[in-house]
Design a protein around this motif. Structure first.
Motif, PDB file in Angstrom:
ATOM      1  N   ASP A   1     -10.528  19.047  39.097  1.00 16.76           N
ATOM      2  CA  ASP A   1      -9.230  19.696  39.286  1.00 16.76           C
ATOM      3  C   ASP A   1      -9.162  21.085  38.659  1.00 16.76           C
ATOM      4  O   ASP A   1      -8.328  21.902  39.072  1.00 16.76           O
ATOM      5  N   ARG A   2      -9.992  21.349  37.681  1.00 19.44           N
ATOM      6  CA  ARG A   2      -9.911  22.645  36.994  1.00 19.44           C
ATOM      7  C   ARG A   2     -10.749  23.737  37.690  1.00 19.44           C
ATOM      8  O   ARG A   2     -10.712  24.884  37.282  1.00 19.44           O
ATOM      9  N   SER A   3     -11.493  23.353  38.708  1.00 21.41           N
ATOM     10  CA  SER A   3     -12.177  24.344  39.536  1.00 21.41           C
ATOM     11  C   SER A   3     -11.273  24.712  40.708  1.00 21.41           C
ATOM     12  O   SER A   3     -10.545  23.852  41.215  1.00 21.41           O
TER      13      SER A   3
ATOM     14  N   TRP B   1     -16.731  30.380  42.931  1.00 20.39           N
ATOM     15  CA  TRP B   1     -15.399  29.768  42.786  1.00 20.39           C
ATOM     16  C   TRP B   1     -14.500  30.048  43.975  1.00 20.39           C
ATOM     17  O   TRP B   1     -13.379  29.553  44.024  1.00 20.39           O
TER      18      TRP B   1
ATOM     19  N   PRO C   1     -12.170  29.273  37.371  1.00 21.75           N
ATOM     20  CA  PRO C   1     -11.821  27.931  36.887  1.00 21.75           C
ATOM     21  C   PRO C   1     -10.916  27.997  35.658  1.00 21.75           C
ATOM     22  O   PRO C   1     -10.818  29.026  34.994  1.00 21.75           O
ATOM     23  N   LYS C   2     -10.273  26.881  35.374  1.00 24.31           N
ATOM     24  CA  LYS C   2      -9.454  26.772  34.164  1.00 24.31           C
ATOM     25  C   LYS C   2     -10.308  26.113  33.080  1.00 24.31           C
ATOM     26  O   LYS C   2     -10.204  24.908  32.824  1.00 24.31           O
TER      27      LYS C   2
ATOM     28  N   LYS D   1     -11.612  24.949  29.507  1.00 32.71           N
ATOM     29  CA  LYS D   1     -10.906  24.519  28.296  1.00 32.71           C
ATOM     30  C   LYS D   1     -10.990  25.585  27.222  1.00 32.71           C
ATOM     31  O   LYS D   1     -10.038  25.832  26.481  1.00 32.71           O
TER      32      LYS D   1
ATOM     33  N   GLU E   1     -16.936  25.929  26.869  1.00 35.34           N
ATOM     34  CA  GLU E   1     -17.123  25.234  28.138  1.00 35.34           C
ATOM     35  C   GLU E   1     -17.539  26.223  29.232  1.00 35.34           C
ATOM     36  O   GLU E   1     -18.410  25.921  30.058  1.00 35.34           O
ATOM     37  N   GLU E   2     -16.930  27.391  29.245  1.00 35.35           N
ATOM     38  CA  GLU E   2     -17.298  28.404  30.238  1.00 35.35           C
ATOM     39  C   GLU E   2     -18.776  28.774  30.098  1.00 35.35           C
ATOM     40  O   GLU E   2     -19.507  28.854  31.086  1.00 35.35           O
TER      41      GLU E   2
END
Length: 231
Positions: A22-24, A58, A66-67, A69, A73-74
């Motif tokens: 969901d965060r992509s 993306w 993306p979102k 965290k 994480e990125e």
């Protein structure tokens, strides 16, 4: 983690889940789509830097993100993508005939067939980063080897060509042909591949034509070394 280490199965699944998560962004590439995209960039006519190709993972316009965290994480996800790319590069460098495109398998009337469509979409997007530079291979004696990529990956094909891709058995055959053709496509570009275009930084300030010549003659640049340059 070093870039020369191939993805483990666990890391492959981690990247796969992030791309589908969901965060992509909704238009993010799937793993097979991404693999085709990276392959086109790896073997194509010009070297393309990650700063240009990475944002399009993306979404096709390169503007989504993306979102993540946090920064950690990125860094982790980008590292996985870069190592995925490095696997493609290294395989073509050391054993191009052993390269295996990441095709999807599916069942059809009791048979296990392969579906290369999403992989070819990715390859096509990779080509569109430098569309004109691919013309040479299309016009060459091996241009026909690009046909499976065109049939399965192009945004539009001729109506008369649709039966070649809509039949699962024929699409499976195209995928096998594509895999067999890739080493030759790679070989075509090896002696022709251009380095990435960079900006050359001028170390010394530019001398105006009416400035004093830096050689120390006391003359204006345009009447001294500037005249030599003009000649």
């Amino acid at each position: 983690m070093q870039l020369d280490q191939p993805l483990t199965e666990k890391e492959f699944d981690e990247l796969d889940q992030f791309l589908l998560g969901d965060r992509s962004p909704e238009d993010s590439m799937t793993m097979d789509h991404l693999h085709g995209y990276l392959t086109a960039i790896a073997i194509g006519p010009e070297t393309i830097m990650p700063a240009e190709w990475l944002p399009r993972v993306w979404g096709p316009d390169g503007k989504q993100a993306p979102k993540f965290k946090n920064g950690k994480e990125e860094e982790r996800i980008v590292n996985l993508i870069m190592r995925f790319m490095n696997e493609v590069l290294v395989t073509f460098e050391v054993a191009p005939k052993e390269f295996e495109p990441l095709f999807v398998e599916h069942e059809h009337e009791g048979q296990t067939l392969i579906d290369a469509e999403a992989w070819c979409w990715g390859f096509w997007e990779g080509m569109e980063l430098r569309p004109g530079s691919w013309d040479e291979i299309w016009d060459s004696e091996i241009g026909e080897l690009m046909r499976p990529i065109y049939l399965l990956g192009a945004d539009e094909i001729e109506e008369s060509e649709l039966p070649e891709v809509e039949d699962p058995l024929k699409a499976h055959k195209l995928a096998l042909e594509l895999e067999a053709n890739l080493p030759t496509i790679h070989k075509f570009w090896v002696p022709r591949r251009k380095a990435a275009v960079g900006t050359v930084k001028r170390e010394d300030p530019k001398v105006g034509r009416n400035d004093d010549c830096p050689c120390g003659s006391g003359k204006k640049y345009k009447k001294c070394h500037g005249a030599d340059s003009a000649a």
